[in-house]
Design a protein around this motif. Structure first.
Motif, mmCIF file in Angstrom:
data_model
loop_
_atom_site.group_PDB
_atom_site.id
_atom_site.type_symbol
_atom_site.label_atom_id
_atom_site.label_comp_id
_atom_site.label_asym_id
_atom_site.label_seq_id
_atom_site.Cartn_x
_atom_site.Cartn_y
_atom_site.Cartn_z
ATOM 1 N N GLY A 155 37.719 56.625 -48.304
ATOM 2 C CA GLY A 155 38.702 55.277 -48.843
ATOM 3 C C GLY A 155 38.550 53.869 -48.246
ATOM 4 O O GLY A 155 39.023 53.115 -48.220
ATOM 5 N N PHE B 268 37.770 59.190 -57.696
ATOM 6 C CA PHE B 268 37.570 59.845 -56.657
ATOM 7 C C PHE B 268 37.723 59.136 -55.307
ATOM 8 O O PHE B 268 37.465 57.966 -55.089
ATOM 9 C CB PHE B 268 36.150 60.508 -56.357
ATOM 10 C CG PHE B 268 35.856 61.480 -57.720
ATOM 11 C CD1 PHE B 268 36.530 62.455 -57.882
ATOM 12 C CD2 PHE B 268 34.778 61.187 -58.332
ATOM 13 C CE1 PHE B 268 36.278 63.536 -58.739
ATOM 14 C CE2 PHE B 268 34.319 61.938 -59.568
ATOM 15 C CZ PHE B 268 35.135 63.153 -59.813
ATOM 16 N N THR C 129 31.860 57.552 -46.286
ATOM 17 C CA THR C 129 30.764 58.450 -46.728
ATOM 18 C C THR C 129 29.605 57.932 -47.396
ATOM 19 O O THR C 129 29.694 56.866 -48.017
ATOM 20 C CB THR C 129 31.459 59.642 -47.393
ATOM 21 O OG1 THR C 129 31.791 59.203 -48.709
ATOM 22 C CG2 THR C 129 32.604 60.093 -46.653
ATOM 23 N N ALA D 57 36.860 59.157 -51.318
ATOM 24 C CA ALA D 57 36.272 59.675 -50.299
ATOM 25 C C ALA D 57 36.741 59.387 -48.874
ATOM 26 O O ALA D 57 37.713 59.650 -48.392
ATOM 27 C CB ALA D 57 34.784 59.681 -50.403
ATOM 28 N N LEU E 47 37.772 51.975 -51.529
ATOM 29 C CA LEU E 47 38.769 52.248 -52.491
ATOM 30 C C LEU E 47 40.330 51.783 -52.081
ATOM 31 O O LEU E 47 40.939 51.246 -52.671
ATOM 32 C CB LEU E 47 38.603 53.705 -52.829
ATOM 33 C CG LEU E 47 39.760 54.054 -53.954
ATOM 34 C CD1 LEU E 47 39.436 53.201 -55.231
ATOM 35 C CD2 LEU E 47 39.576 55.437 -54.720
ATOM 36 N N ASP F 55 24.091 49.348 -47.190
ATOM 37 C CA ASP F 55 22.903 49.683 -46.397
ATOM 38 C C ASP F 55 22.197 51.057 -47.305
ATOM 39 O O ASP F 55 21.114 51.030 -47.362
ATOM 40 C CB ASP F 55 23.047 49.985 -44.995
ATOM 41 C CG ASP F 55 23.652 48.497 -44.150
ATOM 42 O OD1 ASP F 55 22.690 47.938 -43.991
ATOM 43 O OD2 ASP F 55 24.666 48.707 -44.033
#
Ligand SMILES: Cc1cc2nc3c(=O)[nH]c(=O)nc-3n(C[C@H](O)[C@H](O)[C@H](O)COP(=O)(O)OP(=O)(O)OC[C@H]3O[C@@H](n4cnc5c(N)ncnc54)[C@H](O)[C@@H]3O)c2cc1C
Lengths: 790, 264
Positions: free
Chosen positions: B31, B27, B108, B29, B34, B121
């Protein structure tokens, strides 16, 4: 005409930079361009048993693969070093070969083994991944001190013991005697931490070959395109210099790391002919960490002798300097002529002796980085002076005052080969103490203590030798080049002016500063001046930008060319006014004749120069276009006083810079805003070195801090608002009276920060801490002391 | 980057279908983690399914004693949300301390906790506030979500859709940032809830955990001195260039004490 010099004019180049319209090397694409990716050694030291290029050639899109053997077969030479240091007893430094692509041995992680050239960058990466290199891994050494130990792994067969040179400066016997006779001797051992430059724009290079004219063009991220042309053509590729054009377009910061002639520049230039296509290489950030020349990396022992009043009687310094795996372009000169020669600082220390051993290790080459040698010198002096003050129970300002060279002692010859032309060190210190409210520091310390915080104050009074360099002096010290600068000033018929300068701007704001200077000298509007730089085909010649030399040396070359323009203009004006050239005066853009009301503007004269309908050809040449070379008579000596206040949280070791005051003497200022900007950046880098930046290698030569995940750069949050002021003693030997301001912040700051930090930690019994003083190190130092006390 | 197929999902169901429970599908999100990993060629998925545009997975809602945050909600939205600032100011504060503004505009909460970076965090909040992670097929208790370094209870192809946080009586988050990366070398969430004190720690160990010794100490005496007085064991804590295990252990107590002080 309105005067521009001294004005805080907004930078004309910023419009294009801030709107994304700059043209950097990677923005440029050539028709038919290919992409190069370098295959780099993952080992710090290994023999190359074999390279199988077929596996890479089979990858779709790969155009060519070249190795060190291919370059050697073409007779390509090694990357040269521009400065020969002669060591003790007249022994010259040892210069091992530095092939652009490794031939049989790799000597640092990142050493290039082969280049893969492909239709796309992704295909080149695929090819590089597919390429098979069989390594025979060898033992490696990363620390210069360990590299000198017996039995240490050898970096080059021709350098037994890894020592490139063992060099000395000064009177050893006199220093030893003074130390022996001293009332007190302060000793200080330190490490000047290795830094990774990290210009915002990574390096890039495009090589192009035009068979029609047998011409090469290299577009590259360089601070000095002519120097690259010279080194690459003459030493590496054996190309006639007139067949090679080097262009350095917009360049996003250099800090020294883009002075040097790098392997990739030679490889893409050579490969563009071999492959018959333009070849572009753009470094990625990880590659930049591994291959941009690093900075600093000294291990030093120092002794300062003084009499009972705290007057310095001798300084003795022994330094081991890490050169990395090969000698980069100016590597050898940094820990010698840009370091040991500055060890007098602002003081009258009568005798000084320095010994410097330059050592090869299995690490990235080390060379000039903002300040280059002078930050290291300042750190030695200003830390040991501060420690001496503490040991003698003197105020750190007082001990400095006591030892300053006095204004009436200039020109002042130091015991380490330099003659300072001018300065007033007391004035800058006084102003800095006033501006920083030094007198009330103890109150602020108490306030901090109430909040459980440790506060400290530290001074640093730096000096630097800039305006590099008088060629005669540099040549006598081993430089293989002259260090003058060149400029051409060309009027167009309609009165606008193009200035072609050998100084390269990559953040310094030359397009503004030089235009202000030129406009005032010629008495024309600043909008009518264009500054052209960065292209060997357009600029007559240039030694480039480094060592805070652009205004002092490059600007002086422009002034010299302007003076020639005015001499010529007087002749033309005399002809036009039917007067004698000797009677023509020039002031603020107007040629006039004493005792008459005859006058002509420089625009009218320029027009006539290009429309010479009635010039007497035997006396007057058409055109208004002059060039000049300026070779300085001496270095310039910017100096200043910095005051830093820090606060430490003893629970976590976090250290914040609370106040920073800088009072600099840069001589005459052309654009104070740009000057302040230079100092802002320099101080940020100095705070970075002191508190954040530390390049770490594992014992076997792997770069541990190879990305921003582990290498800490200073950010806005680490930097306080600065207090600034200037004191001025104009440089006595250049026509501008300017000294240079590009490196000062990075030179003066680290000692100020660490002096402040160690002052804060003193109450807890901690008297030294190595840079970068990270929260962990500070906490450990505090804790070690607590435990020892328990 | 290696080549991969790319699919933009319109709904959570589509995304799960597109992933097909495969290990080779990832997935995407925000980025922020990733894409750099792809660029560095450290991962080679066959297919990337973009969940960043799924409206149902974005947004913040407060109902009763629970704040629910859609998995594709950005850090900036959490940091700037008046609802979050009112209900759990510590959570808004935590989100505001992540990376820089650009990262907060893209990254996100779902991507952050799925990635389970030991120095991230959000895990301190998931553990410290006792959150519930909702996926396409189940609910996972915050205490059970992080299993090891970069490992979670998620199965291949399982999609986080939202994270629910019970509103504590009071809470605060304290972070000691890594000087280089800005991630947490130690991050501590202290929450006073009606069921007792919870202390969630990130950055210090292989994955986020609860500091039960500090929870016990604060349970009987909710004071910063009580937190500071706890000597945390350095066993099993991370040890690296920037922070030794001993340093981290000491900072856990210090940050917990700061959080208690901030709570007042
Ligand atoms: C410069 C920088 C600084 C940063 N600083 C911090 C910091 O201080 N503190 C901090 O906590 N983080 C920090 N981060 C990380 C940031 O918070 C990332 O946003 C976060 O790790 C990943 O969120 P993302 O939405 O970008 O996820 P992506 O990068 O898109 O995905 C990350 C991983 O999560 C998976 N994933 C994404 N969404 C889902 C989902 N809904 N269900 C299941 N799996 C999913 C992906 O497949 C991938 O494996 C920083 C990042 C950068 C680039």
């Amino acid at each position: 005409m309105a005067k521009h010099v001294g004005e805080r004019m907004k930078r004309v180049e910023d419009g294009r930079f801030l709107t994304g319209r700059g043209t950097y090397t990677d923005d440029i694409s050539k028709p038919g361009q290919t992409y190069a990716v370098f295959v780099r050694s993952p080992h710090a030291h290994a023999k190359i048993k074999s390279v199988n290029v077929d596996s890479a050639l089979n990858v779709e899109g790969v155009v060519a693969v070249y190795t060190g053997a291919d370059m050697a077969a073409d007779g390509v030479g090694g990357l040269p070093c521009g400065w020969q240091v002669i060591g003790k007893g007249g022994t010259p430094m040892i210069e091992p070969a530095h092939p652009p692509l490794a031939v049989d041995t790799v000597r640092y992680v990142g050493d290039a083994v082969a280049v893969v050239i492909a239709e796309t960058k992704n295909a080149a990466k695929d090819g590089a991944e597919a390429l098979e290199v069989d390594y025979d891994v060898q033992p490696a050494v990363a620390s210069a001190v360990k590299a000198m130990e017996s039995g240490a792994p050898q970096v080059h067969d021709e350098v037994p013991g890894n020592v490139c040179y063992d060099w000395e400066l000064g009177d050893k016997d006199a220093v030893d005697k003074a130390i022996n006779d001293a009332h007190h001797v302060t000793t200080f051992d330190l490490v000047n931490n290795r830094l990774i430059p990290n210009a915002i724009e990574p390096r890039a290079a495009i090589g192009e070959y035009d068979p029609a004219g047998d011409n090469y063009t290299l577009t590259t991220t360089s601070q000095n395109p002519h120097v690259i042309r010279l080194l690459m053509c003459a030493f590496v590729l054996q190309i006639p210099e007139h067949k090679c054009r080097v262009v350095a377009p917009d360049v996003g910061g250099g800090f020294g790391s883009k002075i040097f002639h790098y392997a990739e520049e030679a490889v893409v230039t050579w490969a563009s002919k071999k492959a018959g296509r333009p070849v572009k290489w753009t470094s990625d950030r990880s590659e930049a960490f591994l291959t941009d020349a690093h900075g600093r990396d000294h291990v030093t022992k120092a002794q300062l002798a003084m009499d009972k009043d705290g007057k310095f009687t001798a300084l003795k310094v022994a330094t081991v300097a890490n050169m990395g795996a090969y000698l980069s372009t100016f590597a050898s000169s940094i820990p010698t002529y840009l370091y040991a020669t500055l060890l007098a600082g602002q003081y009258t220390t009568p005798v000084i002796y320095a010994e410097v051993k330059a050592v090869f290790t299995h690490t990235t080459p080390v060379d000039a980085y903002r300040g280059a040698g002078r930050p290291e010198a300042t750190y030695v002096i200003e830390r040991i002076v501060e420690i001496a003050a503490r040991e003698m129970g003197m105020d750190p300002a007082e001990i400095r005052r006591k030892n300053f060279i006095q204004p009436d002692q200039f020109p002042y010859e130091t015991p380490v080969a330099l003659t300072y032309d001018t300065g007033n060190y007391q004035a800058s210190l006084d102003r800095a103490l006033e501006l920083s409210d030094y007198a009330n520091f103890e109150k602020r310390r108490e306030e901090s203590a109430k909040n459980g915080k440790l506060r400290g104050v530290g001074l640093s009074c730096y000096i630097e030798a800039c305006g590099i360099a008088p060629s005669a002096v540099a040549g006598a010290l081993g430089a293989r080049a002259g260090l003058y600068e060149a400029a051409e000033v060309r009027f167009a018929p309609t009165g606008t002016v193009s200035v072609f300068t050998g100084s390269h701007s990559h953040g310094q704001g030359h397009e503004t500063t030089f235009a202000q200077l030129t406009a005032d000298r010629l008495g024309i509007p600043v909008e009518n001046v264009d500054i052209v730089h960065g292209d060997t085909d357009r600029i007559p010649f240039g030694m480039g930008t480094y060592g805070s030399r652009s205004l002092a040396v490059g600007g002086s070359a422009i002034v010299k060319a302007i003076d020639k323009i005015i001499v010529k203009g007087k002749k033309i004006a005399a002809h036009m006014m039917e007067e004698n050239a000797d009677d023509v005066e020039f002031d603020d853009g107007v040629f006039s004749v004493k005792g008459t009301n005859k006058s002509l503007t420089i625009g009218e004269v320029a027009f006539q120069a290009y429309v010479p309908h009635n010039f007497p050809h035997d006396e007057l040449e058409p055109g208004l276009d002059e060039s000049a070379f300026y070779d300085p008579n001496n270095f310039t000596y910017p100096a200043g006083a910095y005051v830093c206040e820090v606060e430490v949280d003893p629970d976590t070791g976090e250290c914040t810079v609370e106040k920073f005051t800088a009072v600099d003497d840069f001589g005459n200022l052309i654009n104070p805003m740009i000057v302040e900007g230079q100092v802002h950046g320099g101080i940020a880098q100095g705070i970075g070195q002191a508190l954040l930046e530390g390049c770490v290698y594992s014992d076997d030569g792997q770069l541990v801090t190879g990305s921003y995940m582990d290498y800490a750069m200073p950010r806005a949050e680490h930097i306080p608002d600065y207090n600034f002021d200037f004191t001025t003693t104009p440089c006595t030997h250049n026509p501008i009276g300017a000294k240079g301001c590009g490196e000062a912040g990075a030179i003066g700051t680290p000692a100020a920060v660490i002096n402040a930090l160690t002052d804060a930690l003193r109450v807890a019994g901690v008297d030294n801490i190595e840079m970068p003083a990270t929260p962990l190190k500070i906490w450990q130092a505090l804790n070690a002391n607590k435990q020892a006390a328990e | 980057m290696y080549n991969f197929d790319y699919e933009k999902a319109a709904s959570a169901d589509d995304a799960v279908k597109a992933a097909g429970g495969s290990d080779d599908v990832m997935f995407l999100a925000g980025g922020m983690t990733l894409i750099p990993t792809l660029k560095l060629r450290l991962t080679q998925p066959e297919k990337v399914v973009d969940v960043g545009g799924i409206g149902d997975m974005k947004g913040i809602s407060v109902s009763g004693d629970t704040v629910t945050i859609g998995a594709a909600t950005t850090h900036a939205d959490v940091a700037g949300s008046d609802d979050v600032k009112k209900a759990i100011p510590a959570l808004a504060k935590l989100a505001s301390l992540i990376g820089d503004q650009q990262v907060r505009n893209r990254g996100t909460i779902g991507g952050s906790i799925a990635n389970a970076d030991p120095a991230a965090d959000y895990p301190a909040a998931v553990v410290g506030l006792g959150a519930t992670v909702k996926t396409n097929k189940r609910e996972i208790a915050g205490d059970d979500f992080f299993t090891a370094m970069f490992e979670t209870a998620l199965e291949p192809g399982e999609l986080i859709t939202s994270v629910s946080f019970p509103v504590p009586e009071k809470a605060d988050y304290q972070k000691l940032a890594n000087p280089a990366s800005g991630y947490a070398m130690v991050g501590v969430m202290v929450a006073k809830t009606k069921d007792g004190v919870r202390v969630g720690v990130t950055g210090a160990g292989p994955s986020a955990f609860r500091a039960s010794a500090i929870e016990d100490a604060l349970g009987s005496d909710f004071s910063s001195d009580a937190a500071k007085g706890v000597t945390m064991s350095s066993d099993d804590l991370n040890n690296d260039l920037h922070a030794t295990a001993e340093y981290r252990a000491s900072c856990i107590s210090t940050l917990a004490a700061r959080a208690v002080k901030a709570i007042g």
